[in-house]
Design a protein around this motif. Structure first.
Motif, PDB file in Angstrom:
ATOM      1  N   PRO A 141       0.885  -1.063  -0.019  1.00 31.34           N
ATOM      2  CA  PRO A 141       0.027  -0.099   0.199  1.00 31.34           C
ATOM      3  C   PRO A 141       0.801   1.235   0.017  1.00 31.34           C
ATOM      4  O   PRO A 141       2.082   1.312   0.476  1.00 31.34           O
ATOM      5  CB  PRO A 141      -0.688  -0.280   1.235  1.00 31.34           C
ATOM      6  CG  PRO A 141       0.003  -0.862   2.135  1.00 31.34           C
ATOM      7  CD  PRO A 141       0.733  -1.930   1.334  1.00 31.34           C
ATOM      8  N   PRO A 142       0.083   2.241  -0.596  1.00 37.05           N
ATOM      9  CA  PRO A 142       1.162   3.504  -0.757  1.00 37.05           C
ATOM     10  C   PRO A 142       1.233   4.499   0.600  1.00 37.05           C
ATOM     11  O   PRO A 142       0.803   5.662   0.814  1.00 37.05           O
ATOM     12  CB  PRO A 142       0.328   4.408  -1.813  1.00 37.05           C
ATOM     13  CG  PRO A 142      -0.984   3.890  -1.636  1.00 37.05           C
ATOM     14  CD  PRO A 142      -0.883   2.351  -1.288  1.00 37.05           C
ATOM     15  N   ASN A 143       1.474   3.779   1.645  1.00 38.68           N
ATOM     16  CA  ASN A 143       1.554   4.424   2.999  1.00 38.68           C
ATOM     17  C   ASN A 143       3.033   4.400   3.601  1.00 38.68           C
ATOM     18  O   ASN A 143       3.135   4.477   4.752  1.00 38.68           O
ATOM     19  CB  ASN A 143       0.450   3.544   4.086  1.00 38.68           C
ATOM     20  CG  ASN A 143       0.933   2.016   4.023  1.00 38.68           C
ATOM     21  OD1 ASN A 143       2.017   1.664   3.695  1.00 38.68           O
ATOM     22  ND2 ASN A 143       0.192   1.323   4.953  1.00 38.68           N
ATOM     23  N   THR A 144       3.887   4.870   2.740  1.00 41.29           N
ATOM     24  CA  THR A 144       5.133   4.951   3.145  1.00 41.29           C
ATOM     25  C   THR A 144       5.627   6.322   3.850  1.00 41.29           C
ATOM     26  O   THR A 144       4.630   7.160   3.760  1.00 41.29           O
ATOM     27  CB  THR A 144       6.327   4.870   1.908  1.00 41.29           C
ATOM     28  OG1 THR A 144       5.793   5.972   1.246  1.00 41.29           O
ATOM     29  CG2 THR A 144       5.897   3.683   1.212  1.00 41.29           C
ATOM     30  N   THR A 145       6.492   6.211   4.957  1.00 39.67           N
ATOM     31  CA  THR A 145       6.746   7.477   5.373  1.00 39.67           C
ATOM     32  C   THR A 145       7.197   8.561   4.527  1.00 39.67           C
ATOM     33  O   THR A 145       6.954   9.571   4.881  1.00 39.67           O
ATOM     34  CB  THR A 145       7.788   7.081   6.492  1.00 39.67           C
ATOM     35  OG1 THR A 145       7.451   6.025   7.380  1.00 39.67           O
ATOM     36  CG2 THR A 145       7.930   8.235   7.434  1.00 39.67           C
ATOM     37  N   PHE A 146       7.948   7.984   3.547  1.00 43.45           N
ATOM     38  CA  PHE A 146       8.439   9.031   2.511  1.00 43.45           C
ATOM     39  C   PHE A 146       7.294   9.892   1.961  1.00 43.45           C
ATOM     40  O   PHE A 146       7.418  10.943   1.774  1.00 43.45           O
ATOM     41  CB  PHE A 146       9.284   8.431   1.565  1.00 43.45           C
ATOM     42  CG  PHE A 146       9.842   9.200   0.377  1.00 43.45           C
ATOM     43  CD1 PHE A 146      11.066   9.713   0.708  1.00 43.45           C
ATOM     44  CD2 PHE A 146       9.142   9.414  -0.817  1.00 43.45           C
ATOM     45  CE1 PHE A 146      11.407  10.756  -0.378  1.00 43.45           C
ATOM     46  CE2 PHE A 146       9.624  10.257  -1.674  1.00 43.45           C
ATOM     47  CZ  PHE A 146      10.690  10.715  -1.547  1.00 43.45           C
ATOM     48  N   ARG A 147       6.295   9.264   1.502  1.00 44.95           N
ATOM     49  CA  ARG A 147       5.375   9.702   0.757  1.00 44.95           C
ATOM     50  C   ARG A 147       4.519  10.720   1.781  1.00 44.95           C
ATOM     51  O   ARG A 147       4.234  11.777   1.384  1.00 44.95           O
ATOM     52  CB  ARG A 147       4.182   8.863   0.321  1.00 44.95           C
ATOM     53  CG  ARG A 147       3.076   9.463  -0.519  1.00 44.95           C
ATOM     54  CD  ARG A 147       2.134   8.491  -0.762  1.00 44.95           C
ATOM     55  NE  ARG A 147       2.540   7.488  -1.928  1.00 44.95           N
ATOM     56  CZ  ARG A 147       1.937   7.316  -3.024  1.00 44.95           C
ATOM     57  NH1 ARG A 147       0.442   7.621  -3.097  1.00 44.95           N
ATOM     58  NH2 ARG A 147       2.242   6.695  -3.974  1.00 44.95           N
ATOM     59  N   LYS A 148       4.254  10.390   2.913  1.00 47.95           N
ATOM     60  CA  LYS A 148       3.734  11.313   3.892  1.00 47.95           C
ATOM     61  C   LYS A 148       4.528  12.419   4.143  1.00 47.95           C
ATOM     62  O   LYS A 148       4.038  13.715   4.413  1.00 47.95           O
ATOM     63  CB  LYS A 148       3.462  10.447   5.332  1.00 47.95           C
ATOM     64  CG  LYS A 148       2.734  11.296   6.345  1.00 47.95           C
ATOM     65  CD  LYS A 148       2.431  10.547   7.550  1.00 47.95           C
ATOM     66  CE  LYS A 148       1.605   9.143   7.100  1.00 47.95           C
ATOM     67  NZ  LYS A 148       1.319   8.259   8.491  1.00 47.95           N
ATOM     68  N   PHE A 149       5.855  12.311   4.404  1.00 52.86           N
ATOM     69  CA  PHE A 149       6.471  13.483   4.734  1.00 52.86           C
ATOM     70  C   PHE A 149       6.852  14.498   3.470  1.00 52.86           C
ATOM     71  O   PHE A 149       6.784  15.684   3.446  1.00 52.86           O
ATOM     72  CB  PHE A 149       8.057  13.145   5.049  1.00 52.86           C
ATOM     73  CG  PHE A 149       8.338  12.835   6.365  1.00 52.86           C
ATOM     74  CD1 PHE A 149       7.435  11.587   7.195  1.00 52.86           C
ATOM     75  CD2 PHE A 149       9.109  13.496   7.385  1.00 52.86           C
ATOM     76  CE1 PHE A 149       7.691  11.631   8.498  1.00 52.86           C
ATOM     77  CE2 PHE A 149       9.133  13.361   8.757  1.00 52.86           C
ATOM     78  CZ  PHE A 149       8.499  12.054   9.341  1.00 52.86           C
TER      79      PHE A 149
END
Length: 325
Positions: A141-149
């Motif tokens: 799923p696209p729930n990476t920390t990189f994407r959120k930051f």
């Protein structure tokens, strides 16, 4: 052989656009960020999926026959003939018994004379031994920390659109970055499959490793979980990028290879699984070998680099986890 991990960016152009195929449809959930308009995803990347078969339907090992056999169903205690039903059965034609008599008659799943219980059970639709699904892609799923930051603007990077290729434009000098904070975030983004997140995470990781020097070694324990998560997705494209970044990680410092030895039990099980995934072309020529995306070749080169840079304990630990290396 070492190439830029960013060379795999053109895989979609080579494999989809040139061949005239339609791109894979993506219906991804969101990250949970306050700047994201989609729904948050609570799925865990690389999570193990249990078998969709009941335990009672799985085959069992028979010590008598030394083989797996599907257990035969239990006989119905009410499967008997009452007084007067025998005459009714003889009066009907063969195979045209009434439903009531069929229920009270012999069980249809009971084995016939000379037929094994497993054959009888299989003939009535019992499930065959299920596939383990070792090479099946798992949830990513696209729930990476990189994407959120990146969505909320906490990463000092942006895309530099050039005439021949894109690059990363760093807003802060790399010597002033806190590697304990940023390097695990960028490694967590290596399992991204959508741009620009995939491009920024991989190229950003390459830039940080190239300029890291002695600052990479203390961050090794924080990188194990993101790397293991990316490998556990079992997506060949994600694994190929992760393997190339692992090679760059080992070469980024003098003692980094030795620092990875205690974590071989977390990293090498996927190596042991995909080490035989080679392109068996016989006497043919692989004209795409410069793309360096063959998992078997990547894993062999990565293990050789681990052995060279891992010190005296690296070889025995590699052989313990990857027996055919």
């Amino acid at each position: 052989m070492s190439v830029q991990a960013g060379s795999l960016f053109t895989s979609m152009y080579r494999n989809i656009k040139i061949k005239g195929q339609d791109p894979v449809a993506t219906n991804l959930e969101g990250t949970g960020s306050c700047f994201d308009i989609t729904n948050p995803s609570e799925a865990r990347a690389g999570a193990h999926q249990p078998l969709a078969v009941d335990k009672k339907d799985l085959p069992r090992w028979s010590k008598a026959t030394m083989e797996y056999r599907i257990p035969s169903p239990q006989s119905d205690p009410k499967a008997y003939l009452s007084k007067g039903e025998g005459e009714a059965l003889r009066s009907h034609k063969e195979g045209a018994t009434s439903p009531d008599l069929a229920v009270r008659g012999s069980s249809p799943a009971s084995p016939k004379r000379g037929q094994s219980p497993s054959t009888a059970a299989a003939s009535y639709g019992s499930p065959s031994p299920p596939k383990a699904g070792a090479f099946q892609q798992r949830a990513n799923p696209p729930n990476t920390t990189f994407r959120k930051f990146y969505e909320r603007g906490d990463l000092p990077i942006s895309i530099d659109h050039k005439s021949f290729k894109n690059a990363i434009k760093w807003k802060v000098d790399l010597d002033k970055l806190d590697y304990h904070h940023y390097l695990p975030i960028f490694f967590d983004g290596t399992r991204e499959t959508q741009d620009p997140y995939r491009f920024l995470a991989i190229k950003g990781t390459e830039d940080l490793l190239a300029a890291g020097g002695n600052r990479v070694l203390p961050v090794i324990p924080q990188l194990i979980i993101p790397i293991k998560t990316a490998l556990n997705t079992r997506d060949p494209a994600v694994i190929a990028v992760c393997l190339q970044l692992l090679q760059k990680l080992v070469l980024s410092g003098e003692l980094v290879g030795q620092a990875l030895v205690p974590y071989y039990r977390q990293l090498l099980p996927i190596f042991n699984l995909y080490i035989t995934k080679n392109k068996n072309l016989g006497d043919g020529i692989d004209y795409g070998q410069q793309q360096y995306d063959c998992l078997g070749e990547l894993i062999s080169d990565t293990l050789a680099l681990f052995e060279q840079r891992g010190g005296e304990d690296a070889f025995i630990n590699i052989k313990y986890m990857v027996s055919i290396a």
